[in-house]
Design a protein around this motif. Structure first.
Motif, PDB file in Angstrom:
ATOM      1  N   SER A 233     -15.443  -8.420   8.841  1.00 27.74           N
ATOM      2  CA  SER A 233     -13.997  -8.210   8.851  1.00 27.74           C
ATOM      3  C   SER A 233     -13.633  -6.796   9.265  1.00 27.74           C
ATOM      4  O   SER A 233     -12.585  -6.562   9.854  1.00 27.74           O
ATOM      5  N   ASP A 234     -14.528  -5.816   8.982  1.00 29.15           N
ATOM      6  CA  ASP A 234     -14.185  -4.421   9.228  1.00 29.15           C
ATOM      7  C   ASP A 234     -14.419  -3.982  10.667  1.00 29.15           C
ATOM      8  O   ASP A 234     -13.667  -3.152  11.186  1.00 29.15           O
ATOM      9  N   ALA A 235     -15.471  -4.476  11.319  1.00 36.16           N
ATOM     10  CA  ALA A 235     -15.867  -3.936  12.621  1.00 36.16           C
ATOM     11  C   ALA A 235     -14.752  -4.049  13.649  1.00 36.16           C
ATOM     12  O   ALA A 235     -14.394  -3.066  14.300  1.00 36.16           O
ATOM     13  N   ALA A 236     -14.201  -5.234  13.819  1.00 36.87           N
ATOM     14  CA  ALA A 236     -13.160  -5.416  14.826  1.00 36.87           C
ATOM     15  C   ALA A 236     -11.853  -4.743  14.398  1.00 36.87           C
ATOM     16  O   ALA A 236     -11.110  -4.230  15.235  1.00 36.87           O
ATOM     17  N   ILE A 237     -11.564  -4.743  13.094  1.00 41.45           N
ATOM     18  CA  ILE A 237     -10.369  -4.047  12.602  1.00 41.45           C
ATOM     19  C   ILE A 237     -10.464  -2.559  12.915  1.00 41.45           C
ATOM     20  O   ILE A 237      -9.526  -1.939  13.424  1.00 41.45           O
ATOM     21  N   LEU A 238     -11.628  -1.971  12.620  1.00 33.73           N
ATOM     22  CA  LEU A 238     -11.807  -0.543  12.878  1.00 33.73           C
ATOM     23  C   LEU A 238     -11.756  -0.244  14.373  1.00 33.73           C
ATOM     24  O   LEU A 238     -11.159   0.746  14.801  1.00 33.73           O
ATOM     25  N   GLY A 239     -12.396  -1.087  15.169  1.00 30.89           N
ATOM     26  CA  GLY A 239     -12.361  -0.876  16.604  1.00 30.89           C
ATOM     27  C   GLY A 239     -10.960  -0.973  17.168  1.00 30.89           C
ATOM     28  O   GLY A 239     -10.530  -0.135  17.966  1.00 30.89           O
ATOM     29  N   ALA A 240     -10.231  -2.003  16.738  1.00 26.55           N
ATOM     30  CA  ALA A 240      -8.851  -2.147  17.209  1.00 26.55           C
ATOM     31  C   ALA A 240      -7.984  -0.984  16.742  1.00 26.55           C
ATOM     32  O   ALA A 240      -7.137  -0.478  17.482  1.00 26.55           O
ATOM     33  N   SER A 241      -8.215  -0.531  15.510  1.00 26.71           N
ATOM     34  CA  SER A 241      -7.404   0.568  14.986  1.00 26.71           C
ATOM     35  C   SER A 241      -7.625   1.848  15.776  1.00 26.71           C
ATOM     36  O   SER A 241      -6.723   2.686  15.882  1.00 26.71           O
ATOM     37  N   ALA A 242      -8.843   2.019  16.347  1.00 28.66           N
ATOM     38  CA  ALA A 242      -9.110   3.232  17.126  1.00 28.66           C
ATOM     39  C   ALA A 242      -8.182   3.334  18.327  1.00 28.66           C
ATOM     40  O   ALA A 242      -7.822   4.438  18.755  1.00 28.66           O
ATOM     41  N   LEU A 243      -7.753   2.194  18.871  1.00 23.69           N
ATOM     42  CA  LEU A 243      -6.791   2.206  19.985  1.00 23.69           C
ATOM     43  C   LEU A 243      -5.482   2.854  19.577  1.00 23.69           C
ATOM     44  O   LEU A 243      -4.818   3.527  20.354  1.00 23.69           O
ATOM     45  N   ALA A 244      -5.115   2.601  18.314  1.00 30.88           N
ATOM     46  CA  ALA A 244      -3.799   3.043  17.848  1.00 30.88           C
ATOM     47  C   ALA A 244      -3.710   4.555  17.691  1.00 30.88           C
ATOM     48  O   ALA A 244      -2.613   5.136  17.805  1.00 30.88           O
ATOM     49  N   TRP A 245      -4.848   5.230  17.440  1.00 29.55           N
ATOM     50  CA  TRP A 245      -4.797   6.690  17.325  1.00 29.55           C
ATOM     51  C   TRP A 245      -4.448   7.342  18.672  1.00 29.55           C
ATOM     52  O   TRP A 245      -4.016   8.502  18.709  1.00 29.55           O
ATOM     53  N   GLU A 246      -4.648   6.593  19.763  1.00 28.23           N
ATOM     54  CA  GLU A 246      -4.347   7.143  21.084  1.00 28.23           C
ATOM     55  C   GLU A 246      -2.880   6.973  21.491  1.00 28.23           C
ATOM     56  O   GLU A 246      -2.460   7.492  22.504  1.00 28.23           O
ATOM     57  N   LEU A 247      -2.133   6.213  20.691  1.00 30.28           N
ATOM     58  CA  LEU A 247      -0.732   5.950  21.035  1.00 30.28           C
ATOM     59  C   LEU A 247       0.160   7.154  20.720  1.00 30.28           C
ATOM     60  O   LEU A 247      -0.138   7.950  19.850  1.00 30.28           O
TER      61      LEU A 247
ATOM     62  N   SER B 298       0.805  -1.220   0.000  1.00 29.36           N
ATOM     63  CA  SER B 298       0.000   0.000   0.000  1.00 29.36           C
ATOM     64  C   SER B 298       0.841   1.274   0.000  1.00 29.36           C
ATOM     65  O   SER B 298       0.291   2.377   0.024  1.00 29.36           O
ATOM     66  N   GLY B 299       2.163   1.112  -0.017  1.00 37.65           N
ATOM     67  CA  GLY B 299       3.041   2.281   0.004  1.00 37.65           C
ATOM     68  C   GLY B 299       2.953   3.052   1.309  1.00 37.65           C
ATOM     69  O   GLY B 299       3.049   4.280   1.323  1.00 37.65           O
ATOM     70  N   SER B 300       2.796   2.336   2.425  1.00 35.22           N
ATOM     71  CA  SER B 300       2.574   2.980   3.722  1.00 35.22           C
ATOM     72  C   SER B 300       3.821   3.027   4.600  1.00 35.22           C
ATOM     73  O   SER B 300       3.719   3.342   5.795  1.00 35.22           O
ATOM     74  N   GLU B 301       4.974   2.736   4.050  1.00 35.47           N
ATOM     75  CA  GLU B 301       6.199   2.735   4.854  1.00 35.47           C
ATOM     76  C   GLU B 301       6.421   4.101   5.497  1.00 35.47           C
ATOM     77  O   GLU B 301       6.273   5.145   4.853  1.00 35.47           O
ATOM     78  N   GLY B 302       6.741   4.082   6.798  1.00 34.95           N
ATOM     79  CA  GLY B 302       7.024   5.319   7.511  1.00 34.95           C
ATOM     80  C   GLY B 302       5.795   6.110   7.922  1.00 34.95           C
ATOM     81  O   GLY B 302       5.926   7.186   8.522  1.00 34.95           O
ATOM     82  N   ARG B 303       4.596   5.603   7.628  1.00 30.15           N
ATOM     83  CA  ARG B 303       3.370   6.355   7.929  1.00 30.15           C
ATOM     84  C   ARG B 303       2.527   5.714   9.024  1.00 30.15           C
ATOM     85  O   ARG B 303       1.491   6.250   9.394  1.00 30.15           O
ATOM     86  N   ILE B 304       2.944   4.542   9.525  1.00 26.85           N
ATOM     87  CA  ILE B 304       2.140   3.826  10.523  1.00 26.85           C
ATOM     88  C   ILE B 304       2.383   4.399  11.911  1.00 26.85           C
ATOM     89  O   ILE B 304       3.475   4.302  12.466  1.00 26.85           O
ATOM     90  N   ARG B 305       1.347   5.014  12.449  1.00 28.66           N
ATOM     91  CA  ARG B 305       1.452   5.658  13.763  1.00 28.66           C
ATOM     92  C   ARG B 305       1.445   4.649  14.899  1.00 28.66           C
ATOM     93  O   ARG B 305       2.111   4.836  15.927  1.00 28.66           O
ATOM     94  N   GLY B 306       0.647   3.588  14.751  1.00 27.14           N
ATOM     95  CA  GLY B 306       0.555   2.598  15.806  1.00 27.14           C
ATOM     96  C   GLY B 306      -0.286   1.423  15.359  1.00 27.14           C
ATOM     97  O   GLY B 306      -0.888   1.434  14.279  1.00 27.14           O
ATOM     98  N   ILE B 307      -0.324   0.405  16.199  1.00 32.33           N
ATOM     99  CA  ILE B 307      -1.065  -0.820  15.917  1.00 32.33           C
ATOM    100  C   ILE B 307      -2.012  -1.092  17.081  1.00 32.33           C
ATOM    101  O   ILE B 307      -1.605  -1.083  18.245  1.00 32.33           O
ATOM    102  N   GLY B 308      -3.283  -1.319  16.759  1.00 35.26           N
ATOM    103  CA  GLY B 308      -4.268  -1.711  17.770  1.00 35.26           C
ATOM    104  C   GLY B 308      -4.662  -3.159  17.556  1.00 35.26           C
ATOM    105  O   GLY B 308      -4.848  -3.586  16.417  1.00 35.26           O
ATOM    106  N   VAL B 309      -4.805  -3.912  18.639  1.00 40.30           N
ATOM    107  CA  VAL B 309      -5.094  -5.346  18.555  1.00 40.30           C
ATOM    108  C   VAL B 309      -6.298  -5.684  19.432  1.00 40.30           C
ATOM    109  O   VAL B 309      -6.347  -5.301  20.604  1.00 40.30           O
ATOM    110  N   GLY B 310      -7.249  -6.410  18.855  1.00 36.35           N
ATOM    111  CA  GLY B 310      -8.333  -7.001  19.625  1.00 36.35           C
ATOM    112  C   GLY B 310      -8.099  -8.493  19.695  1.00 36.35           C
ATOM    113  O   GLY B 310      -7.952  -9.149  18.664  1.00 36.35           O
ATOM    114  N   ALA B 311      -8.059  -9.052  20.908  1.00 37.16           N
ATOM    115  CA  ALA B 311      -7.722 -10.466  21.082  1.00 37.16           C
ATOM    116  C   ALA B 311      -8.507 -11.056  22.239  1.00 37.16           C
ATOM    117  O   ALA B 311      -8.839 -10.349  23.196  1.00 37.16           O
ATOM    118  N   PRO B 312      -8.808 -12.356  22.198  1.00 38.60           N
ATOM    119  CA  PRO B 312      -9.438 -12.997  23.353  1.00 38.60           C
ATOM    120  C   PRO B 312      -8.588 -12.801  24.606  1.00 38.60           C
ATOM    121  O   PRO B 312      -7.361 -12.974  24.569  1.00 38.60           O
TER     122      PRO B 312
END
Length: 319
Positions: free
Chosen positions: A305-319, A59-73
């Motif tokens: 596929s999107d709901a949990a990805i989007l929810g987990a990603s919201a965590l990453a904006w807070e990092l 996706s040409g996203s190198e250097g642009r990833i602010r953080g990673i959010g994970v939803g897990a059991p």
């Protein structure tokens, strides 16, 4: 300056879904890997980080990833750890410093972790059926039964980070089925996709009732759904039994947080034409009169596929 992006990861018992998300909440690229082919976390982390690096490059996203959010059991928001995740082949009774391990594998990109159902709740509240709601309960019906409780617009984590394990409330059947968690009679043992398929198999073994399911060696919840759509009587009764049990459990959940709605998400929730009726009937028959008819049963509006990805990603904006 290039737009910052985040990664959302949804770890399920069978598959892990990953996506890169922009500030508008669009999943610009995603991929899926197997969760259940490893007995140790190290090779799983290696495959996961490899998959993430591939979609970053594609996706040409190198250097642009602010953080990673994970939803897990059994993901602990406070500690970044996965603890006693019996539905994960590499989880078991161990405590895994998952956020730390993944951050190291991703060359130091910060990682935030929460329960998978909590992540789905955040995604639904931000982008889906729970938009505008400040009090609701998210129930995920998949390999297990997960839950995310939102009160006054905030996810409830409790003092140890594990609040909201409603799938492991044990009052649904005294001395009932053994659950993967080691307890008996849990809601998850009956109302997960696996639990519903088990009900079908048990009923077939206990009766001579004709059913399209009898020709199958291994029954899945999708098989029960497909048979129910064709009018299979036993399959329809399995859905009624499962929905009734969910409705009775929901009445208990309503009593402690008085939600505006209960939002259903996950593979089993796709069968809403067979679940909504028995859920609402049993819930309203079992709840106190002051809540009767007031709590909505709502089905997710987001792609699974999107709901949990989007929810987990919201965590990453807070990092």
């Amino acid at each position: 300056m290039a737009q910052e992006l985040v990664i959302g990861i949804d770890i399920g018992g069978q598959t892990t879904k990953c996506g890169i998300v922009d500030a508008r909440g669009d999943v610009i690229i995603q991929t899926v890997i197997r969760t259940d082919t490893y007995n140790d976390v190290a090779p799983y982390i290696a495959e996961l980080s490899g998959a993430l690096k591939r979609i970053i490059a594609e996706s040409g996203s190198e250097g642009r990833i602010r953080g990673i959010g994970v939803g897990a059991p059994n993901g602990n928001y406070y500690k970044g750890e996965i603890e006693n995740a019996v539905n994960l082949t590499w989880g078991g009774t161990r405590t895994i410093e998952f956020a730390k391990l993944l951050s190291e594998a991703m060359d130091g990109i910060p990682v935030s972790l929460t329960n998978d159902a909590n992540a789905a709740a955040v995604g639904e509240m931000t982008y889906g059926a729970a938009r505008g709601m400040k009090n609701f309960i998210m129930i995920t019906l998949g390999t297990g039964v997960g839950s995310g409780i939102v009160v006054d617009g905030k996810v409830v984590y409790g003092h140890d980070g594990f609040a909201g394990e409603l799938g492991h409330t044990c009052s649904v059947r005294n001395n009932g089925r053994l659950c993967n968690c080691g307890l008996t009679g849990c809601l998850e043992a009956y109302c997960s996709a696996i639990g519903m398929a088990r009900t079908a198999r048990e009923w077939l073994d206990m009766s001579d009732e004709p059913s399209a399911l009898r020709s199958l060696d291994k029954i899945t919840s999708k098989d029960v759904y497909d048979a129910a759509k064709e009018g299979d009587a036993l399959s329809l009764k399995v859905f009624d039994y499962t929905g009734t049990m969910l409705g009775q459990a929901f009445a208990n959940f309503i009593a402690f947080s008085a939600p505006e709605a209960i939002v259903l998400f996950g593979g089993l929730a796709r069968a809403k034409e067979f679940l909504r009726g028995p859920i609402e009937s049993a819930m309203n028959a079992s709840v106190l009169p002051l809540w009767r008819g007031k709590v909505k049963i709502v089905f997710s509006q987001l792609k699974e596929s999107d709901a949990a990805i989007l929810g987990a990603s919201a965590l990453a904006w807070e990092l």
